[in-house]
Design an enzyme around this catalytic site. Sequence first.
Site, short mmCIF file in Angstrom:
data_model
loop_
_atom_site.label_atom_id
_atom_site.label_comp_id
_atom_site.label_asym_id
_atom_site.label_seq_id
_atom_site.Cartn_x
_atom_site.Cartn_y
_atom_site.Cartn_z
N ASP A 101 -0.94 23.95 -22.12
CA ASP A 101 -2.16 23.70 -23.07
C ASP A 101 -1.76 24.70 -24.19
O ASP A 101 -1.25 25.82 -24.39
CB ASP A 101 -3.23 24.36 -22.72
CG ASP A 101 -3.80 25.41 -22.10
OD1 ASP A 101 -3.00 25.92 -21.62
OD2 ASP A 101 -4.84 26.17 -22.29
N GLU A 157 -5.08 27.60 -20.23
CA GLU A 157 -5.17 28.93 -20.03
C GLU A 157 -5.96 29.60 -21.50
O GLU A 157 -6.28 30.90 -21.59
CB GLU A 157 -3.64 29.40 -20.47
CG GLU A 157 -3.55 30.91 -20.20
CD GLU A 157 -3.50 31.66 -21.51
OE1 GLU A 157 -3.57 32.89 -21.51
OE2 GLU A 157 -3.61 31.17 -22.59
#
Length: 359
Positions: A75, A129
């Site tokens: 991400d 994350e």
Amino acid sequence: MAAVLTPEILADPVALTRALVDIESVSGDEQEITDAVEAALLAAGRLSVSRLGNVVCARTDLGRPSRVILAGHLDTVPIADNLPATIAGDLMYGCGTSDMKSGSAIALHLAATVAEPAFDVTYLFYDCEEVESERNGLFKVSQQQPDWLDGSFAILLEPTHGLVEAGCQGTMRVIVRTHGTRAHAARSWHGHNAIHDAGEVLRRLSAYQARQVTIDGCAYREGLNAVRIAGGVASNVIPDRCEIEVNFRFAPDRGEADALAHLREVFQGYELEVTDSAPGALPGLDRPAARQFLDVVGEAPVAKLGWTDVSRFAAMGIPALNFGPGDPNFAHKRDEHVEIPKIRAGAETLRRWLTTPAD
Ligand SMILES: [Zn+2]
């Protein structure tokens, strides 16, 4: 149309970085990139591939004496008019180029191209994350599939600009509270001023001598700082309460309980409330796989001062370090970029380590 990572792209970590950057994957929206990564790992044909939500785990099973983990998140923070990726000279620009699609691209490139590693390898690609801890893919794995995190040493390919950053510091936030008695400001002797009592708390903070601790050759520098202060009722009232928010960054030789005991000592006599806490991680550079890695890199490691997912590995007893091509100073920025030669160098270093026979 779903993105396809062809064998030609997988063979080149720079082309692969660009391809991953061009699949938009802001936290919470990682389905497409995870599908593409999973398909590429399955196509390699010699990895056992498993999936949990938008986390993919691919493992070799070669019966090697030890297992290492290469991990990266897929991400990014929200894009800032910086997609698709662009290249200018030796720099590749775009959201996620530094943090950390260049690192995840190296891991995926190695998964696809290193057929006979000297260790068994677990490649982990995870989501979320960049957002709160409960959504973090690695956290979910630690709760639901802890066997995926089995290994003797882990490398997280977060941006370090090609340096080895070992371990990480812990972090704790507390509120130190002073209590007084309200009164009318015109008859202040009937009250007790809680804001004035904050003076002693601040004096202790400004007199505080922070430790510097060296562990496995890495210097960890602690810090204890007031980061916010709040108090006051109205301009004609003696305040009965003041809150000082304090941030403590502690070296990984202290656990969270030690860190809290230390804060209780520093702020003895004051009410103290913990609002956030995360343990640090010891560098663990004495492990054989870590030593072999450092031999290949040929440069001294430095301490990681921020908090990263390496401490999730450490909490499970697995030493972990950060090693990635991105420059952390450009992570999350509009002009985020990565130096292309660092991608090639990082891929080469990790390939040499993975293919050098274990001693
Ligand atoms: Zn990152």
